[in-house]
Design a protein around this motif. Structure first.
Motif, mmCIF file in Angstrom:
data_model
loop_
_atom_site.group_PDB
_atom_site.id
_atom_site.type_symbol
_atom_site.label_atom_id
_atom_site.label_comp_id
_atom_site.label_asym_id
_atom_site.label_seq_id
_atom_site.Cartn_x
_atom_site.Cartn_y
_atom_site.Cartn_z
ATOM 1 N N MET A 82 67.508 28.194 15.239
ATOM 2 C CA MET A 82 67.112 28.825 13.991
ATOM 3 C C MET A 82 67.331 30.331 14.103
ATOM 4 O O MET A 82 66.952 30.958 15.076
ATOM 5 N N LYS A 83 67.924 30.906 13.099
ATOM 6 C CA LYS A 83 68.204 32.333 13.068
ATOM 7 C C LYS A 83 66.916 33.102 12.786
ATOM 8 O O LYS A 83 66.123 32.725 11.933
ATOM 9 N N ASN A 84 66.698 34.193 13.536
ATOM 10 C CA ASN A 84 65.520 35.019 13.335
ATOM 11 C C ASN A 84 65.670 35.771 12.013
ATOM 12 O O ASN A 84 66.555 36.594 11.864
ATOM 13 N N GLN A 85 64.818 35.462 11.059
ATOM 14 C CA GLN A 85 64.905 36.056 9.733
ATOM 15 C C GLN A 85 64.191 37.405 9.720
ATOM 16 O O GLN A 85 63.032 37.504 10.114
ATOM 17 N N GLU A 86 64.888 38.442 9.287
ATOM 18 C CA GLU A 86 64.303 39.773 9.233
ATOM 19 C C GLU A 86 63.509 39.928 7.943
ATOM 20 O O GLU A 86 63.871 39.396 6.905
ATOM 21 N N PHE A 87 62.424 40.659 8.030
ATOM 22 C CA PHE A 87 61.604 40.900 6.850
ATOM 23 C C PHE A 87 62.282 41.913 5.944
ATOM 24 O O PHE A 87 62.916 42.850 6.411
ATOM 25 N N LYS A 88 62.108 41.723 4.646
ATOM 26 C CA LYS A 88 62.663 42.669 3.687
ATOM 27 C C LYS A 88 61.955 44.002 3.839
ATOM 28 O O LYS A 88 60.734 44.066 3.945
ATOM 29 N N LYS A 89 62.746 45.060 3.847
ATOM 30 C CA LYS A 89 62.200 46.410 3.960
ATOM 31 C C LYS A 89 61.850 46.935 2.577
ATOM 32 O O LYS A 89 62.365 46.460 1.577
ATOM 33 N N ASP B 207 49.201 36.515 5.531
ATOM 34 C CA ASP B 207 49.992 35.451 4.893
ATOM 35 C C ASP B 207 51.364 35.255 5.538
ATOM 36 O O ASP B 207 52.077 34.313 5.200
ATOM 37 N N ILE B 208 51.755 36.124 6.457
ATOM 38 C CA ILE B 208 53.084 36.049 7.070
ATOM 39 C C ILE B 208 53.212 34.843 7.984
ATOM 40 O O ILE B 208 54.289 34.272 8.139
ATOM 41 N N ILE B 209 52.100 34.437 8.593
ATOM 42 C CA ILE B 209 52.140 33.362 9.591
ATOM 43 C C ILE B 209 50.980 32.407 9.354
ATOM 44 O O ILE B 209 49.916 32.827 8.894
ATOM 45 N N ASN B 210 51.204 31.126 9.631
ATOM 46 C CA ASN B 210 50.176 30.104 9.465
ATOM 47 C C ASN B 210 49.694 29.605 10.818
ATOM 48 O O ASN B 210 50.357 29.791 11.836
ATOM 49 N N TYR B 211 48.560 28.950 10.802
ATOM 50 C CA TYR B 211 48.062 28.284 11.997
ATOM 51 C C TYR B 211 48.758 26.930 12.130
ATOM 52 O O TYR B 211 49.036 26.264 11.140
ATOM 53 N N VAL B 212 49.034 26.542 13.375
ATOM 54 C CA VAL B 212 49.569 25.223 13.678
ATOM 55 C C VAL B 212 48.616 24.600 14.692
ATOM 56 O O VAL B 212 48.357 25.211 15.736
ATOM 57 N N ILE C 129 58.286 40.704 13.578
ATOM 58 C CA ILE C 129 58.398 41.468 12.335
ATOM 59 C C ILE C 129 59.498 42.507 12.501
ATOM 60 O O ILE C 129 60.346 42.673 11.640
ATOM 61 N N LEU C 130 59.472 43.202 13.622
ATOM 62 C CA LEU C 130 60.533 44.149 14.002
ATOM 63 C C LEU C 130 60.890 43.897 15.454
ATOM 64 O O LEU C 130 59.990 43.736 16.291
ATOM 65 N N LYS C 131 62.170 43.890 15.744
ATOM 66 C CA LYS C 131 62.615 43.700 17.124
ATOM 67 C C LYS C 131 63.792 44.639 17.357
ATOM 68 O O LYS C 131 64.885 44.421 16.853
#
Length: 116
Positions: free
Chosen positions: A1-8, A16-21, A30-32
């Motif tokens: 899966m391609k690492n999706q960059e957040f819209k700037k 809300d960016i991440i859910n519990y599993v 978020i930034l790399k």
């Protein structure tokens, strides 16, 4: 899966960016960049990140729930809106006594002469 960059230049609500599993630790960059990373993580109850030592300081900010951060065998309970800095070259562990979400910011050293 391609690492999706957040819209700037767009407002993002951290919780809300991440859910519990169930039974998992979920991490999302978020930034790399080569100069550092910002990662958001969710921890289900009972999950841990094993003890490790990093060559860089790590700023941990809890955004939901309550995290136990163990630094040099000393336990620290971090609540939402609070933060702790895990020093470089020190053993640390993250434990979820309750579900929680956190933001981790690592700024790699060696770039002190670069003006941002």
């Amino acid at each position: 899966m391609k690492n999706q960059e957040f819209k700037k230049s767009v407002n993002h609500k951290l919780v809300d960016i991440i859910n519990y599993v169930p039974g998992s630790v979920v991490m999302k960059a978020i930034l790399k960049k080569k100069t550092g990373t910002v990662v958001i993580s969710s921890f289900d109850i009972g999950e841990t990140l094993p003890s490790l030592t990093s060559p860089f300081d790590n700023l941990i900010q809890v955004i939901e729930g309550e995290a136990e951060i163990i630094i040099n065998e000393e336990s620290n309970i971090i609540e939402p809106g609070s933060m702790i800095i895990i020093p470089a070259h020190v053993k640390s562990m993250v434990r979820a006594n309750t579900r929680f979400k956190m933001l981790s910011t690592v700024i790699k050293s060696g770039y002190e002469d670069v003006i941002i």
